[in-house]
Design a protein around this motif. Structure first.
Motif, mmCIF file in Angstrom:
data_model
loop_
_atom_site.group_PDB
_atom_site.id
_atom_site.type_symbol
_atom_site.label_atom_id
_atom_site.label_comp_id
_atom_site.label_asym_id
_atom_site.label_seq_id
_atom_site.Cartn_x
_atom_site.Cartn_y
_atom_site.Cartn_z
ATOM 1 N N VAL A 1 0.849 -1.197 0.000
ATOM 2 C CA VAL A 1 0.000 0.000 0.000
ATOM 3 C C VAL A 1 0.888 1.252 0.000
ATOM 4 N N ASN A 2 1.931 1.253 0.834
ATOM 5 C CA ASN A 2 2.840 2.406 0.900
ATOM 6 C C ASN A 2 3.535 2.661 -0.431
ATOM 7 N N LYS A 3 4.022 1.589 -1.081
ATOM 8 C CA LYS A 3 4.713 1.741 -2.368
ATOM 9 C C LYS A 3 3.751 2.263 -3.433
ATOM 10 N N ALA A 4 2.556 1.666 -3.498
ATOM 11 C CA ALA A 4 1.564 2.083 -4.496
ATOM 12 C C ALA A 4 1.108 3.516 -4.246
ATOM 13 N N LEU A 5 0.959 3.875 -2.978
ATOM 14 C CA LEU A 5 0.516 5.229 -2.622
ATOM 15 C C LEU A 5 1.504 6.268 -3.163
ATOM 16 N N LYS A 6 2.798 6.017 -2.972
ATOM 17 C CA LYS A 6 3.807 6.968 -3.456
ATOM 18 C C LYS A 6 3.707 7.124 -4.983
ATOM 19 N N ILE A 7 3.528 5.999 -5.695
ATOM 20 C CA ILE A 7 3.440 6.048 -7.160
ATOM 21 C C ILE A 7 2.219 6.878 -7.588
ATOM 22 N N ILE B 1 0.959 5.221 -12.635
ATOM 23 C CA ILE B 1 -0.115 4.237 -12.768
ATOM 24 C C ILE B 1 0.365 2.886 -12.245
ATOM 25 N N ILE B 2 -0.568 2.151 -11.640
ATOM 26 C CA ILE B 2 -0.227 0.877 -11.009
ATOM 27 C C ILE B 2 -1.055 -0.265 -11.592
ATOM 28 N N LEU B 3 -0.513 -1.467 -11.462
ATOM 29 C CA LEU B 3 -1.211 -2.703 -11.814
ATOM 30 C C LEU B 3 -1.480 -3.374 -10.474
ATOM 31 N N TYR B 4 -2.762 -3.675 -10.182
ATOM 32 C CA TYR B 4 -3.078 -4.121 -8.826
ATOM 33 C C TYR B 4 -4.248 -5.102 -8.786
ATOM 34 N N ASP C 1 3.828 1.970 -13.885
ATOM 35 C CA ASP C 1 4.939 2.443 -13.061
ATOM 36 C C ASP C 1 5.227 1.521 -11.882
ATOM 37 N N TYR C 2 4.225 0.717 -11.490
ATOM 38 C CA TYR C 2 4.433 -0.211 -10.375
ATOM 39 C C TYR C 2 3.462 -1.373 -10.474
ATOM 40 N N VAL C 3 3.967 -2.586 -10.238
ATOM 41 C CA VAL C 3 3.140 -3.796 -10.188
ATOM 42 C C VAL C 3 3.054 -4.214 -8.727
ATOM 43 N N VAL C 4 1.855 -4.214 -8.185
ATOM 44 C CA VAL C 4 1.656 -4.562 -6.781
ATOM 45 C C VAL C 4 1.981 -6.049 -6.568
ATOM 46 N N ASP C 5 2.833 -6.301 -5.570
ATOM 47 C CA ASP C 5 3.320 -7.653 -5.311
ATOM 48 C C ASP C 5 2.408 -8.373 -4.304
#
Length: 188
Positions: free
Chosen positions: A6-12, A18-21, A156-160
């Protein structure tokens, strides 16, 4: 683990990325629903016409009135009693990027039950864009390993989280809901 993601995605998303989640339905591509530049990045990645609007997610139903002018009372009952995730398309969209609002002034909005989505939206204090993780016109991926590399490379980020889950999930049911409470199914 969940908190870290959540913290990593929030910063992005706060930085306009944009995130993949994972969601309570299929995997989604998302961003801050108030950031038009970020919304346009998703349209470009999906190669989707901007006239085809995307939905937004909120964490609790009492936030509906923050983004819809007149929420019919029946909306809360429909959400409460829906057996499957339910997206409501309602007119009078407000406080979100104009790029998300359909020509008729409506937007699709869903209360997400997924813990990641709920926590991220709560921390953002804004709704999260949600659109299927595919190039427009291609089938929606039923789980993470079916998402194309173009999409994975384009965010920009793929949620793990939940990447190993291969349970087939379906997109949400979509209903159009008028201010007078009249409704019709768009997708069951």
């Amino acid at each position: 683990m969940l908190k870290d993601e959540v913290n990593k995605a929030l910063k992005i998303v706060q930085d306009g990325g944009i995130i993949l989640y994972p969601t309570d339905t299929i995997w989604g591509i998302g961003c801050d629903a108030t950031n038009t530049e970020a919304v346009k990045k998703i349209y470009a990645l999906k190669q989707r016409e901007e006239s085809k609007s995307m939905i937004i997610l909120v964490d609790v139903d009492n936030k509906l009135q923050s983004y819809i002018n007149e929420v019919p009372d029946i909306a809360y009952d429909l959400i409460e009693f829906a057996e499957n995730p339910l997206t409501l398309v309602m007119p009078g969209a407000k406080n979100i990027s104009p790029a998300l609002i359909a020509e008729d002034g409506s937007v699709g909005i869903r209360v997400s039950s997924h813990p990641f989505c709920q926590q991220l939206i709560q921390r953002m204090r804004k709704p999260l864009v949600s659109t299927s993780a595919n190039i427009s016109g291609q089938p929606s991926p039923e789980y993470f390993s079916k998402i194309s590399q173009d999409i994975i490379d384009g965010v920009d980020y793929v949620v793990d989280l939940d990447q190993h889950i291969t349970q087939i999930k379906k997109p949400s049911t979509i209903m159009r809901l008028a201010p007078n409470g009249a409704f019709e199914f768009i997708r069951r």
